[in-house]
Scaffold this motif. Sequence first.
Motif, mmCIF file in Angstrom:
data_model
loop_
_atom_site.group_PDB
_atom_site.id
_atom_site.type_symbol
_atom_site.label_atom_id
_atom_site.label_comp_id
_atom_site.label_asym_id
_atom_site.label_seq_id
_atom_site.Cartn_x
_atom_site.Cartn_y
_atom_site.Cartn_z
ATOM 1 N N ALA A 68 0.838 -1.205 0.000
ATOM 2 C CA ALA A 68 0.000 0.000 0.000
ATOM 3 C C ALA A 68 0.871 1.252 0.000
ATOM 4 O O ALA A 68 0.583 2.223 -0.708
ATOM 5 N N GLY A 69 1.942 1.218 0.767
ATOM 6 C CA GLY A 69 2.861 2.358 0.793
ATOM 7 C C GLY A 69 3.472 2.626 -0.571
ATOM 8 O O GLY A 69 3.580 3.784 -0.995
ATOM 9 N N VAL A 70 3.848 1.580 -1.262
ATOM 10 C CA VAL A 70 4.412 1.742 -2.609
ATOM 11 C C VAL A 70 3.350 2.276 -3.564
ATOM 12 O O VAL A 70 3.621 3.175 -4.371
ATOM 13 N N PHE A 71 2.137 1.734 -3.485
ATOM 14 C CA PHE A 71 1.064 2.195 -4.379
ATOM 15 C C PHE A 71 0.779 3.672 -4.160
ATOM 16 O O PHE A 71 0.555 4.415 -5.116
ATOM 17 N N LEU A 72 0.794 4.101 -2.889
ATOM 18 C CA LEU A 72 0.544 5.511 -2.590
ATOM 19 C C LEU A 72 1.724 6.375 -3.032
ATOM 20 O O LEU A 72 1.526 7.418 -3.665
ATOM 21 N N TYR A 73 2.925 5.940 -2.733
ATOM 22 C CA TYR A 73 4.126 6.694 -3.096
ATOM 23 C C TYR A 73 4.257 6.856 -4.612
ATOM 24 O O TYR A 73 4.638 7.918 -5.098
ATOM 25 N N ARG A 74 3.951 5.816 -5.358
ATOM 26 C CA ARG A 74 4.048 5.857 -6.820
ATOM 27 C C ARG A 74 2.818 6.505 -7.461
ATOM 28 O O ARG A 74 2.690 6.521 -8.680
ATOM 29 N N GLU A 75 1.911 7.014 -6.613
ATOM 30 C CA GLU A 75 0.688 7.690 -7.062
ATOM 31 C C GLU A 75 -0.172 6.799 -7.952
ATOM 32 O O GLU A 75 -0.799 7.242 -8.907
ATOM 33 N N LEU A 76 -0.205 5.532 -7.593
ATOM 34 C CA LEU A 76 -1.054 4.564 -8.278
ATOM 35 C C LEU A 76 -2.516 4.801 -7.915
ATOM 36 O O LEU A 76 -3.414 4.519 -8.703
ATOM 37 N N VAL A 77 -2.711 5.289 -6.697
ATOM 38 C CA VAL A 77 -4.046 5.552 -6.159
ATOM 39 C C VAL A 77 -4.028 6.917 -5.468
ATOM 40 O O VAL A 77 -2.968 7.383 -5.057
ATOM 41 N N PRO A 78 -5.204 7.533 -5.306
ATOM 42 C CA PRO A 78 -5.226 8.894 -4.765
ATOM 43 C C PRO A 78 -5.191 9.000 -3.236
ATOM 44 O O PRO A 78 -4.783 10.023 -2.707
ATOM 45 N N THR A 79 -5.619 7.957 -2.500
ATOM 46 C CA THR A 79 -5.727 8.069 -1.041
ATOM 47 C C THR A 79 -5.118 6.847 -0.363
ATOM 48 O O THR A 79 -4.916 5.799 -0.988
ATOM 49 N N LEU A 80 -4.885 6.982 0.936
ATOM 50 C CA LEU A 80 -4.358 5.873 1.722
ATOM 51 C C LEU A 80 -5.350 4.702 1.733
ATOM 52 O O LEU A 80 -4.959 3.542 1.602
ATOM 53 N N PHE A 84 -4.592 0.873 0.407
ATOM 54 C CA PHE A 84 -4.777 -0.394 1.120
ATOM 55 C C PHE A 84 -5.753 -1.307 0.378
ATOM 56 O O PHE A 84 -5.525 -2.510 0.277
ATOM 57 N N TYR A 85 -6.817 -0.734 -0.118
ATOM 58 C CA TYR A 85 -7.790 -1.536 -0.871
ATOM 59 C C TYR A 85 -7.118 -2.174 -2.082
ATOM 60 O O TYR A 85 -7.229 -3.382 -2.310
ATOM 61 N N SER A 86 -6.405 -1.386 -2.835
ATOM 62 C CA SER A 86 -5.742 -1.885 -4.032
ATOM 63 C C SER A 86 -4.688 -2.940 -3.679
ATOM 64 O O SER A 86 -4.560 -3.963 -4.350
ATOM 65 N N ALA A 87 -3.945 -2.693 -2.604
ATOM 66 C CA ALA A 87 -2.926 -3.648 -2.179
ATOM 67 C C ALA A 87 -3.559 -4.957 -1.720
ATOM 68 O O ALA A 87 -3.077 -6.040 -2.069
ATOM 69 N N PHE A 88 -4.644 -4.875 -0.961
ATOM 70 C CA PHE A 88 -5.331 -6.088 -0.519
ATOM 71 C C PHE A 88 -5.899 -6.873 -1.700
ATOM 72 O O PHE A 88 -5.784 -8.093 -1.763
ATOM 73 N N VAL A 89 -6.512 -6.177 -2.624
ATOM 74 C CA VAL A 89 -7.099 -6.840 -3.794
ATOM 75 C C VAL A 89 -6.010 -7.516 -4.626
ATOM 76 O O VAL A 89 -6.187 -8.646 -5.084
ATOM 77 N N GLY A 90 -4.884 -6.859 -4.767
ATOM 78 C CA GLY A 90 -3.783 -7.458 -5.514
ATOM 79 C C GLY A 90 -3.141 -8.601 -4.758
ATOM 80 O O GLY A 90 -2.946 -9.694 -5.282
#
Length: 144
Positions: A68-80, A84-90
């Motif tokens: 989730a931290g990587v997804f947020l840092y790389r601006e893959l998603v707009p919010t924390l 987490f949702y995207s990281a859990f789903v993946g």
Amino acid sequence: MLGEMVIGTLVNIAVILVHLAATFLLVSFVRPLAHRLAAFPRMRLTLALLVTSSVLLIAHLVEVSLWAGVFLYRELVPTLEAAFYSAFVGYTTLGFGDLQQGEHTRLLGPMAAGSGIMMFGWTTALMIFVLQDHMPRLVRHRED
């Protein structure tokens, strides 16, 4: 593309280290607990599975947090929350597809899924190890 592969590989290494730490924690905690509860095989098995499941659940949550931290840092998603949702789903390989990744970061999703597959396999192996270690004592106790 190479940058995403490097980032994904580094996160996978971090995830492996988290799971390894959880494994070492379990080995150092469950074995002494088992010796103290040798006369109570049902309680021993119950506590061993409860402790193992809890430690591994926490490990998985930490691992998802890394992604989730990587997804947020790389601006893959707009919010924390979306991270987490995207990281859990993946990580759990559900792959709902309701969050679309940009082309420059789309390799991270499959790498998170591969990470989750490996760690869930490792978790399963540890749970089976605990069962195999405790079940014979439970069966012997019932036969006595």
